[in-house]
Write a protein that holds these residues in place. Structure first.
Motif: not given
Length: 251
Positions: A210, A214, A218, A228
Motif C-alpha cells: 500500500t 501510494k 502521488d 492520493t
C-alpha cells in the motif's frame, strides 16, 4: 537416546537425523525447530558452531559420459565413502568439512545415483548450521525433487523457509510432512505455531504494498496539484467490490 559410533546415530540410508535447528531469520527474529524422531529413531540434538575448515583435498573426478557399469559402480562407491567421511565430520561438529565432503559426494554422483537425495539433504543440514538458509532451501528442494516423500528434507526446508522469513512456505512443508507421517512432532508444532506469524507477515506485506502504491500514485498526481490523500476507497454493499472516489470537498 540411541547413538551410533562417533556420536551420530546409525540410520539405514546414512542420512543425518533431523535435529534442532535454531537461528535468526531475515527479520532478526529467532526461530527454533525442536528435536524430532522420525519412525523409531531418535535424533541428534544441539547446535554448536564448529570452526570452519578448509575443504578436504580428496581427488574427485568429474562425471563423464558413456561410463561402463563397473565405472558407475566405482563412482557410486566413492560417493558413499565421501558421504561417510562427511557424516564423521558432522558428528565431530566440523560442519564446514562435512559440507565439503557432501558437496564432493554430489559431484561424484551420476544423475541416477539412488543416494543422491541423501547427499543433498545432508548438505542442507550443514547449511543450516551456518544459517545459510537460501543454500539449505536449494539443497532440500533438490533432495525433494529426487525423492518427493523425503520427510527429513521437507522438515529442513521448512526450517530454511522460516530463516528466510517465508512462514507460508514453511507451513506448507510442515503440512506435507504430516500427510506423510502424522507423528512428526516438529511438523505438528510448526502448523500450530505459524498461522499467526503468517497473518502478521501478510499484514506487513500489505502495508508495504500500500505504501509503494501510494508513493507511485502521488508521483503521478503531483503535477496536477493532487495526492492520493484526496481519494478514498469505498466498498459496494451489494457486490463487496471496492471503488476509488475523490473525497467530498468540505465547505
Amino acid at each position: 537416546m540411541s547413538m551410533g559410533e562417533g556420536g551420530i546415530e546409525e540410520i539405514e540410508d546414512g542420512d543425518i537425523p533431523v535435529e534442532e535447528e535454531t537461528g535468526k531469520g531475515e527479520s532478526g527474529e529467532e526461530f527454533s525447530v525442536v528435536s524430532e524422531s522420525i519412525g523409531s529413531r531418535e535424533t541428534v540434538v544441539g547446535i554448536h558452531d564448529g570452526d570452519e575448515a578448509d575443504c578436504p583435498t580428496d581427488d574427485v573426478t568429474e562425471e563423464g559420459e558413456g561410463l561402463s557399469w563397473d565405472e558407475i559402480v566405482e563412482k557410486r562407491n566413492a560417493a558413499i565413502e565421501l558421504k561417510n567421511k562427511g557424516n564423521h565430520e558432522f558428528s565431530q561438529q566440523n560442519y564446514q568439512a562435512a559440507l565439503c565432503y557432501y558437496s564432493q559426494a554430489i559431484d561424484e554422483s551420476d544423475a541416477a545415483n539412488p543416494d543422491l537425495a541423501v547427499f543433498h539433504c545432508n548438505k542442507s543440514a550443514c547449511n543450516l548450521k551456518f544459517s545459510q538458509f537460501e543454500e539449505a532451501k536449494q539443497s532440500c528442494t533438490e533432495a525433494i525433487r529426487l525423492r518427493p516423500d523425503y520427510v527429513k528434507a521437507l522438515v529442513r526446508r521448512a526450517a530454511a523457509y522460516e530463516g528466510l522469513g517465508r512462514p507460508q512456505e514453511a507451513y506448507d512443508d510442515y503440512k506435507k510432512v504430516l500427510e506423510l507421517d502424522p507423528s512428526v512432532k516438529v511438523a505438528q508444532a510448526g502448523v500450530q505455531r505459524l498461522p499467526p506469524i503468517i497473518k502478521e507477515k501478510e499484514a506487513q506485506d500489505l502495508a508495504e504494498l500500500t505504501g509503494k502504491m501510494k508513493s507511485l500514485g502521488d508521483m503521478f498526481l503531483r503535477p496536477f496539484g493532487m495526492s492520493t490523500d484526496d481519494f478514498e476507497m469505498k466498498q459496494d454493499p451489494n457486490s463487496g467490490g471496492y471503488s476509488i472516489q475523490m473525497k467530498s470537498q468540505k465547505p
